[in-house]
Scaffold this motif. Structure first.
Motif, mmCIF file in Angstrom:
data_model
loop_
_atom_site.group_PDB
_atom_site.id
_atom_site.type_symbol
_atom_site.label_atom_id
_atom_site.label_comp_id
_atom_site.label_asym_id
_atom_site.label_seq_id
_atom_site.Cartn_x
_atom_site.Cartn_y
_atom_site.Cartn_z
ATOM 1 N N ASP A 183 32.031 -62.388 92.981
ATOM 2 C CA ASP A 183 30.898 -63.281 93.148
ATOM 3 C C ASP A 183 30.218 -63.059 94.493
ATOM 4 O OD1 ASP A 183 29.222 -65.501 92.440
ATOM 5 O OD2 ASP A 183 30.359 -66.697 93.864
ATOM 6 N N LEU A 184 31.016 -62.729 95.514
ATOM 7 C CA LEU A 184 30.483 -62.538 96.856
ATOM 8 C C LEU A 184 30.054 -61.108 97.121
ATOM 9 C CD1 LEU A 184 33.076 -64.718 98.793
ATOM 10 C CD2 LEU A 184 30.749 -65.320 98.162
ATOM 11 N N ASP A 185 30.289 -60.228 96.181
ATOM 12 C CA ASP A 185 29.929 -58.829 96.348
ATOM 13 C C ASP A 185 28.439 -58.669 96.076
ATOM 14 O OD1 ASP A 185 29.569 -56.129 96.372
ATOM 15 O OD2 ASP A 185 30.980 -55.677 94.756
ATOM 16 N N PRO A 186 27.645 -58.290 97.090
ATOM 17 C CA PRO A 186 26.204 -58.182 96.869
ATOM 18 C C PRO A 186 25.825 -57.123 95.848
ATOM 19 C CG PRO A 186 26.831 -57.247 98.998
ATOM 20 C CD PRO A 186 28.045 -57.945 98.459
ATOM 21 N N ALA A 187 26.736 -56.182 95.583
ATOM 22 C CA ALA A 187 26.433 -55.132 94.616
ATOM 23 C C ALA A 187 26.779 -55.540 93.187
ATOM 24 C CB ALA A 187 27.189 -53.850 94.974
ATOM 25 N N ALA A 188 27.497 -56.667 93.028
ATOM 26 C CA ALA A 188 27.919 -57.092 91.693
ATOM 27 C C ALA A 188 26.783 -57.792 90.964
ATOM 28 C CB ALA A 188 29.126 -58.027 91.804
ATOM 29 N N GLU A 189 26.847 -57.809 89.637
ATOM 30 C CA GLU A 189 25.860 -58.538 88.849
ATOM 31 C C GLU A 189 26.011 -60.032 89.122
ATOM 32 O OE1 GLU A 189 24.653 -59.453 84.189
ATOM 33 O OE2 GLU A 189 26.345 -58.135 84.652
ATOM 34 N N PRO A 190 24.920 -60.742 89.462
ATOM 35 C CA PRO A 190 25.027 -62.176 89.737
ATOM 36 C C PRO A 190 25.603 -62.931 88.543
ATOM 37 C CG PRO A 190 22.900 -61.334 90.445
ATOM 38 C CD PRO A 190 23.562 -60.228 89.664
ATOM 39 N N GLY B 126 26.996 -67.084 87.670
ATOM 40 C CA GLY B 126 27.316 -68.434 88.119
ATOM 41 C C GLY B 126 26.256 -69.421 87.680
ATOM 42 N N THR B 127 26.472 -70.681 88.040
ATOM 43 C CA THR B 127 25.560 -71.761 87.688
ATOM 44 C C THR B 127 24.886 -72.286 88.943
ATOM 45 O OG1 THR B 127 26.896 -72.406 85.774
ATOM 46 C CG2 THR B 127 25.350 -74.046 86.640
ATOM 47 N N VAL B 128 23.575 -72.273 88.944
ATOM 48 C CA VAL B 128 22.791 -72.766 90.074
ATOM 49 C C VAL B 128 22.337 -74.191 89.760
ATOM 50 C CG1 VAL B 128 20.732 -72.424 91.494
ATOM 51 C CG2 VAL B 128 22.009 -70.442 90.630
ATOM 52 N N ARG B 129 22.727 -75.129 90.604
ATOM 53 C CA ARG B 129 22.377 -76.537 90.428
ATOM 54 C C ARG B 129 21.065 -76.803 91.179
ATOM 55 N NH1 ARG B 129 27.491 -78.700 93.366
ATOM 56 N NH2 ARG B 129 26.692 -77.021 94.710
ATOM 57 N N ASP C 65 18.797 -84.968 100.120
ATOM 58 C CA ASP C 65 20.095 -85.619 100.357
ATOM 59 C C ASP C 65 21.190 -84.937 99.531
ATOM 60 O OD1 ASP C 65 19.075 -87.417 102.165
ATOM 61 O OD2 ASP C 65 18.877 -89.065 100.726
ATOM 62 N N LEU C 66 20.889 -84.642 98.282
ATOM 63 C CA LEU C 66 21.868 -83.954 97.425
ATOM 64 C C LEU C 66 22.186 -82.566 97.971
ATOM 65 C CD1 LEU C 66 20.450 -84.936 93.918
ATOM 66 C CD2 LEU C 66 22.596 -85.719 94.929
ATOM 67 N N LEU C 67 21.176 -81.879 98.480
ATOM 68 C CA LEU C 67 21.399 -80.550 99.055
ATOM 69 C C LEU C 67 22.275 -80.637 100.294
ATOM 70 C CD1 LEU C 67 20.549 -77.578 98.628
ATOM 71 C CD2 LEU C 67 18.668 -78.007 100.227
ATOM 72 N N ALA C 68 22.037 -81.621 101.130
ATOM 73 C CA ALA C 68 22.843 -81.797 102.344
ATOM 74 C C ALA C 68 24.294 -82.117 102.014
ATOM 75 C CB ALA C 68 22.238 -82.896 103.214
ATOM 76 N N GLU C 69 24.508 -82.800 100.882
ATOM 77 C CA GLU C 69 25.869 -83.154 100.453
ATOM 78 C C GLU C 69 26.539 -82.051 99.646
ATOM 79 O OE1 GLU C 69 25.145 -86.621 98.175
ATOM 80 O OE2 GLU C 69 24.466 -87.832 99.885
ATOM 81 N N ASP C 70 25.852 -80.923 99.465
ATOM 82 C CA ASP C 70 26.335 -79.789 98.666
ATOM 83 C C ASP C 70 26.526 -80.186 97.207
ATOM 84 O OD1 ASP C 70 26.967 -77.092 98.449
ATOM 85 O OD2 ASP C 70 29.115 -77.460 98.605
ATOM 86 N N ALA C 71 25.742 -81.175 96.760
ATOM 87 C CA ALA C 71 25.798 -81.582 95.358
ATOM 88 C C ALA C 71 24.864 -80.743 94.500
ATOM 89 C CB ALA C 71 25.432 -83.065 95.222
ATOM 90 N N VAL C 72 23.915 -80.045 95.132
ATOM 91 C CA VAL C 72 23.053 -79.084 94.451
ATOM 92 C C VAL C 72 22.942 -77.847 95.328
ATOM 93 C CG1 VAL C 72 21.732 -80.850 93.217
ATOM 94 C CG2 VAL C 72 20.903 -80.010 95.431
ATOM 95 N N ASP C 73 22.468 -76.755 94.742
ATOM 96 C CA ASP C 73 22.316 -75.490 95.469
ATOM 97 C C ASP C 73 20.878 -75.227 95.890
ATOM 98 O OD1 ASP C 73 25.107 -74.649 94.897
ATOM 99 O OD2 ASP C 73 24.372 -74.600 92.830
ATOM 100 N N LEU C 74 19.931 -75.841 95.192
ATOM 101 C CA LEU C 74 18.518 -75.575 95.435
ATOM 102 C C LEU C 74 17.734 -76.863 95.228
ATOM 103 C CD1 LEU C 74 16.041 -73.596 95.703
ATOM 104 C CD2 LEU C 74 16.220 -73.259 93.225
ATOM 105 N N ALA C 75 16.814 -77.122 96.149
ATOM 106 C CA ALA C 75 15.939 -78.289 96.017
ATOM 107 C C ALA C 75 14.492 -77.822 95.975
ATOM 108 C CB ALA C 75 16.145 -79.247 97.189
ATOM 109 N N LEU D 283 21.996 -67.686 93.378
ATOM 110 C CA LEU D 283 20.936 -68.459 94.023
ATOM 111 C C LEU D 283 19.811 -67.536 94.496
ATOM 112 C CD1 LEU D 283 19.808 -71.082 95.091
ATOM 113 C CD2 LEU D 283 21.266 -70.844 97.116
ATOM 114 N N ALA D 284 20.183 -66.380 95.054
ATOM 115 C CA ALA D 284 19.172 -65.414 95.503
ATOM 116 C C ALA D 284 18.315 -64.942 94.327
ATOM 117 C CB ALA D 284 19.858 -64.224 96.184
#
Length: 290
Positions: A81-88, A90-93, A131-141, A281-282
């Protein structure tokens, strides 16, 4: 627990011999024995029992080996998941305001079907989303402000501009008899009630700024979050309010363009600082910008 020790335990469960584990893993038999002993100390559990001149896993050792398969798979997934060369993957909230969800997110869904990235979408006003982003409850606002009343973002966030949209003044149709002027001032509505958002004060601040330029203080008559409800209130003669240009107007509502000054809504994509490199997310953020 050291994951390398778990790997040795899994290999021992599979091969049944420390010598075979040592040969396969490219270490000495002594190293295998020492690492399994260290793992037993870490877990506070007896993992091996003698069987003649050999050893075998105890019931606790077999259970730990089963857990180790799951643990090691999760570690591999995290590395991938953290490998920039890997296919993305995951779930983006995402938390965003309704217009941005319709205009920016929904068109992306079809393009994500061929990928391993998914989105979970929740409708929220900007302050709630941040607020949700600051609490890490979502990934993108997805948030907005108006150029007449800019929002200040603190250093917890990374902000990318998305698009802009002009807004006008929604008024009862009978008050605009005679056709729409090229640019309407708000001063003619100084005695009317004004309708503003119930969950966000951005448009109320814009209304106050427009009224101040015209030399009066607006009377806030109603608050509504839904733009459709704002139109219903205007059509019922209960006030005037800001509406986006290009939005279909219902019967009984006319939209007067505002040009001096222009009322410009600005949309932004916001992520937590340091989080933008996460591959799913990127991908989503990059497609939003494009």
């Amino acid at each position: 627990m050291e994951t390398r020790r778990l790997e040795l335990l899994v290999a021992l469960a599979r091969l049944g011999s420390m010598r075979e584990v040592a040969d396969e893993m490219g270490v000495t038999t002594s190293t295998v024995s020492q690492q399994i002993a260290a793992l037993a100390r870490e877990t506070g559990t007896v993992l091996l029992e003698p069987v003649g001149r050999r050893v075998r896993l105890t019931p606790a050792g077999r259970r730990l080996a089963d857990h180790a398969l799951t643990i090691l798979a999760a570690v591999d997934a995290a590395r991938s998941d953290l490998d920039p060369a890997a296919e993305p993957e995951g779930t983006v909230r995402v938390a965003g305001f309704a217009t941005a969800i319709r205009r920016s997110l929904l068109p992306l869904l079809a393009s994500l079907e061929s990928t391993r990235v998914r989105m979970l979408i929740a409708e929220h006003e900007p302050a709630e989303a941040l607020d949700l982003l600051a609490e890490d409850a979502v990934d993108l606002a997805l948030v907005y402000d108006y150029a007449l009343s800019p929002r200040t973002f603190d250093d917890r966030f990374e902000v990318t501009p998305l698009w802009k949209a002009r807004w006008g003044l929604g008024v009862p149709a009978e008050s605009a008899v005679g056709g729409l002027p090229a640019a309407a001032g708000v001063d003619r509505y100084r005695d009317d009630g004004w309708i503003v958002n119930s969950r966000n004060d951005a448009d109320e601040r814009v209304v106050a700024a427009l009224a101040a330029l015209a030399g009066f203080t607006p009377r806030i008559a109603h608050r509504a979050d839904s733009l459709d409800l704002v139109q219903d209130l205007i059509a019922a003669g209960l006030g005037v309010g800001l509406l986006p240009e290009g939005m279909p107007m219902r019967s009984g509502v006319r939209l007067l363009p505002l040009r001096e000054p222009v009322v410009l809504l600005r949309a932004f994509a916001v992520v937590g600082r340091g989080r933008a490199a996460w591959a799913p997310l990127a991908m989503v953020a990059g497609r939003l910008v494009r």
